[in-house]
Write a protein that holds these residues in place. Structure first.
Motif, mmCIF file in Angstrom:
data_model
loop_
_atom_site.group_PDB
_atom_site.id
_atom_site.type_symbol
_atom_site.label_atom_id
_atom_site.label_comp_id
_atom_site.label_asym_id
_atom_site.label_seq_id
_atom_site.Cartn_x
_atom_site.Cartn_y
_atom_site.Cartn_z
ATOM 1 N N PHE A 100 39.296 47.350 40.850
ATOM 2 C CA PHE A 100 40.492 47.745 41.479
ATOM 3 C C PHE A 100 41.382 48.541 40.696
ATOM 4 O O PHE A 100 41.377 48.255 39.365
ATOM 5 N N SER A 102 44.568 47.889 40.163
ATOM 6 C CA SER A 102 45.542 47.072 39.391
ATOM 7 C C SER A 102 44.573 46.479 38.344
ATOM 8 O O SER A 102 45.094 45.322 37.772
ATOM 9 N N ALA A 104 43.274 43.573 38.899
ATOM 10 C CA ALA A 104 43.330 42.451 39.456
ATOM 11 C C ALA A 104 42.252 41.248 38.643
ATOM 12 O O ALA A 104 41.525 40.648 38.935
ATOM 13 N N LEU A 105 42.511 41.356 37.360
ATOM 14 C CA LEU A 105 42.314 40.576 36.396
ATOM 15 C C LEU A 105 42.690 39.155 36.719
ATOM 16 O O LEU A 105 43.979 38.992 36.788
ATOM 17 N N PHE A 106 41.987 37.883 36.654
ATOM 18 C CA PHE A 106 42.790 36.731 36.812
ATOM 19 C C PHE A 106 43.353 36.196 35.759
ATOM 20 O O PHE A 106 42.785 36.141 34.639
ATOM 21 N N PRO A 107 44.652 36.180 35.972
ATOM 22 C CA PRO A 107 45.355 35.787 34.688
ATOM 23 C C PRO A 107 45.296 34.559 33.924
ATOM 24 O O PRO A 107 45.850 34.458 32.941
ATOM 25 N N HIS A 108 45.042 33.494 34.801
ATOM 26 C CA HIS A 108 44.693 32.185 34.193
ATOM 27 C C HIS A 108 43.517 31.876 33.621
ATOM 28 O O HIS A 108 42.856 30.990 33.122
ATOM 29 N N MET A 109 42.540 33.042 33.461
ATOM 30 C CA MET A 109 41.265 32.995 32.778
ATOM 31 C C MET A 109 41.210 33.870 31.905
ATOM 32 O O MET A 109 41.549 35.024 31.794
ATOM 33 N N PHE A 117 32.904 35.161 36.491
ATOM 34 C CA PHE A 117 33.303 34.423 37.631
ATOM 35 C C PHE A 117 32.236 34.803 38.960
ATOM 36 O O PHE A 117 31.873 34.016 39.381
ATOM 37 N N GLY A 118 31.905 36.066 38.598
ATOM 38 C CA GLY A 118 30.989 36.577 39.972
ATOM 39 C C GLY A 118 29.646 35.924 39.607
ATOM 40 O O GLY A 118 28.865 35.597 40.517
ATOM 41 N N ARG A 148 40.540 35.768 24.906
ATOM 42 C CA ARG A 148 41.712 36.133 25.057
ATOM 43 C C ARG A 148 41.993 36.325 26.436
ATOM 44 O O ARG A 148 41.125 36.294 27.416
ATOM 45 N N HIS A 151 46.599 39.102 29.741
ATOM 46 C CA HIS A 151 48.204 39.683 29.334
ATOM 47 C C HIS A 151 48.037 39.695 27.701
ATOM 48 O O HIS A 151 49.214 39.987 27.071
ATOM 49 N N ARG A 165 33.467 43.355 34.281
ATOM 50 C CA ARG A 165 33.465 42.249 35.441
ATOM 51 C C ARG A 165 32.739 42.780 36.671
ATOM 52 O O ARG A 165 31.921 42.080 37.542
#
Lengths: 379, 272
Positions: A100, A102, A104-109, A117-118, A148, A151, A165
């Motif tokens: 993507f 942006s 679209a990285l998952f901020p909580h992971m 994830f996939g 890390r 963010h 990813r």
């Protein structure tokens, strides 16, 4: 025989009538309410191809990509991947992955979890996931950043995580939406080459959406130039640049000088054109332009020579005034105002440190070019 | 900004804070009054705190309040979150404007009207008033607050996160629980805390909808005050103030720390 430049050796399935198409858009139309984003578009992409969709924002290129990913369904027409109709298959069951704009990285992971994830969704056993994640981290050189969170990474690092990813599942096709848009210029250039290497290494089919022509020219095997939901031309970067199909393509990609005119005479090889205010142009390869037709002659700035005197051997030469000079170091760009009022852009490589024919503002100057330096455009 | 303190500044700040905190300070001071007379200082004592915990009526009311708060805040959070999702996500369904207006109406509706209409409803459907009706009423009026908080978070939520999850093979439900929910969790938690607080200090709606055996603490305090303020009530209020203050301080410290940590991480990332 003369030929246009090419990048990859022996890779041109689009010229091979026996080659099996991999992705096919067949008369695809997509409407959002009254707005037609993609209009009756047909397009074929081959396996292992690096394909770029190039166009200004709002031209429908992202919609095309999103239809391939499954986030949008075509209003009419169909999309085939490896012979299979994708209609009605939700994004989570398509063998394509997307990177993507942006990221679209998952901020909580963590980085690791993002990449895994996939693979987890596939139900891959844990030891294998671990192995694949390590492999991906190595591929994008982020081994030290596995724990890390997004963010805690710089822009370039995030871009690499997003890339890792999206290729972790080894998709048949990787879709990239403005993959380098958020990076600064220097990083962007580096990353372009890395993406090309990666594509070769993994042997994947890449479809990249971009508004940056330089990016498309650098990376892609073929480029589709889009405008208002339609494809204007699909060709290799060299063809798009040297043999544009229309005025739109010629002026969209790179800089160009366009002389509007009329064919006054067709010869066996070329044609004699007449432009505004007595300009006469002799061209080779006039394509299918017939005598009397209203056409345009397009010529790139670097194919025009600027000199203080009319070159003796010039087939085409016009006189004017030096209007502007931009010295860029590696080359110099001249704007010459012809006596008919048209401003012509010409650029000269500064192949030597000094010049025998110095020109400056308001000098009288001649522009000249060979009969095969430009192309005749009928559209 | 210059740090000079003019006389005018000092006076206005003093007056402002006095206006805000004097009543509370008085209440806290008099909760430690040894005298039984509320307005006469009779020396320092903690006897009212002891007698407070022996006052079965007040303790029962506190317990009812906490249970009502926990249940109603939780249910309101679930419903409010679902409502916010529907409003933000499905922008093209019929009557969306009406629905969004309706979910926010209770925000500005006077409590008296909310309470009265709920009372009429409960009477009409012949529901015995008590614990269940207070809880239902609290769910109704706190739900919209949760919806507002969650909705504002969802408006800034990057939908491409969900698309990325689906693109990587997660069906919609799994995407919701593994991506959407964790990302908007802080907003949901603050929504829950808001709902819980609103439920704790509601007097009006509870008065209308409560029945025998389901007296909440604010109702109890109010009814006792009508018979005269006792130092016990002062003690109860002081404990409540203490709890709320502690909660606010802890929450802001946690927030501040997280913010500092995030800044530090980002700076480290820029360097690395």
């Amino acid at each position: 025989m003369k030929s246009l430049g090419s990048i990859r050796k022996d890779f041109a399935p689009w010229n091979d009538s026996n080659a099996k198409p991999y992705i096919q858009f067949e008369q695809v139309t997509k409407k959002f309410g009254d707005f037609t984003a993609v209009n009756n578009l047909s397009l074929t992409i081959f396996e292992r191809e690096f394909f770029a969709l190039l166009g200004a924002s709002g031209c429908g290129k992202s919609t095309l990509l999103r239809m391939l990913a499954g986030f949008e369904e075509p209003t009419s027409g169909r999309i085939l991947l490896d012979g299979q109709n994708l209609a009605g298959i939700p994004p989570y069951r398509r063998p394509v992955n997307m990177m993507f704009q942006s990221y679209a990285l998952f901020p909580h992971m963590t980085v690791e979890k993002n990449i895994a994830f996939g693979l987890k969704q596939e139900g891959m056993p844990a030891p294998e996931i671990e192995k694949r994640v390590a492999e991906m981290l190595k591929l994008v050189k982020l081994e030290a950043f596995a724990k890390r969170k997004p963010h805690q990474l710089s822009g370039g690092q995030r871009q690499r995580v997003a890339l890792a990813r999206s290729v972790a599942k080894r998709p048949k096709v990787l879709l990239l939406d403005e993959p380098l848009g958020a990076l600064d210029k220097k990083l962007r250039e580096e990353t372009q080459f890395e993406l090309m290497d990666l594509q070769q290494q993994l042997g994947l089919t890449f479809v990249v959406v971009t508004h940056d022509q330089e990016e498309a020219m650098t990376m892609a095997d073929r480029i589709a130039i889009m405008d208002k939901g339609e494809v204007m031309q699909v060709a290799t970067p060299a063809e798009v640049y040297e043999a544009p199909a229309s005025r739109f393509v010629a002026s969209f990609v790179g800089n160009v000088n366009i002389f509007e005119g009329k064919v006054i005479e067709r010869t066996a090889q070329g044609a004699q054109l007449a432009g505004a205010n007595g300009v006469q142009i002799l061209v080779e390869n006039a394509g299918d332009a017939v005598a009397g037709a209203e056409v345009a002659f397009a010529i790139r700035p670097e194919k025009i020579r600027v000199s203080s005197k009319r070159p003796a051997d010039a087939a085409n030469a016009m006189e004017g005034l030096v209007y502007d000079i931009a010295y860029l170091g590696d080359m110099t760009v001249y704007h010459v105002k012809l006596d008919n009022g048209q401003i012509v852009r010409a650029s000269a490589m500064n192949a030597t440190r000094t010049t025998d024919d110095p020109l400056t503002w308001d000098d009288r100057a001649w522009i000249s070019f060979r009969p095969d330096a430009g192309v005749v455009l009928t559209r | 900004m210059s740090p000079t303190w003019t006389r005018f500044n000092i006076v206005s700040v003093t007056l402002g804070f006095a206006f805000l905190y004097l009543p509370i300070v008085l209440l806290v001071i008099f909760s430690f009054n040894a005298s039984k007379l509320v307005t006469v200082w009779g020396g320092f004592s903690t006897r009212w705190y002891v007698s407070l915990f022996q006052n079965q009526g007040l303790m029962d009311a506190a317990w009812v309040t906490i249970r009502v708060g926990l249940i109603s805040a939780t249910v309101a959070t679930v419903l409010g979150t679902l409502g916010a999702l529907a409003l933000v996500r499905y922008t093209r369904f019929r009557g969306r404007v009406l629905f969004s207006g309706m979910i926010f109406a209770p925000l500005v509706m006077p409590d008296v009207i909310t309470g009265l209409s709920l009372l009429l409803l409960f009477v009409a459907i012949d529901l015995d008033r008590g614990f269940a009706t207070v809880t239902l009423a609290h769910i109704t009026f706190t739900m919209c607050f949760v919806a507002v908080v969650v909705q504002s978070r969802l408006l800034t939520f990057d939908r491409s996160l969900e698309e990325a999850a689906m693109d990587l093979g997660a069906p919609p439900v799994r995407t919701f629980f593994q991506i959407t929910l964790p990302v908007i969790a802080p907003a949901i938690i603050s929504g829950w805390m808001l709902a819980f607080t609103l439920s704790l200090d509601d007097l009006v709606v509870a008065s209308f909808t409560s029945g025998p055996g389901a007296t909440t603490l604010p109702m109890k305090i109010y009814s006792q005050v009508r018979l005269g303020v006792t130092p016990e009530i002062n003690a109860a209020c002081t404990i409540l103030i203490g709890l709320v203050t502690a909660g606010v301080i802890i929450a802001s410290i946690v927030n501040k720390r997280r913010e500092v940590q995030r800044l530090r991480d980002e700076q480290a990332a820029q360097r690395g």
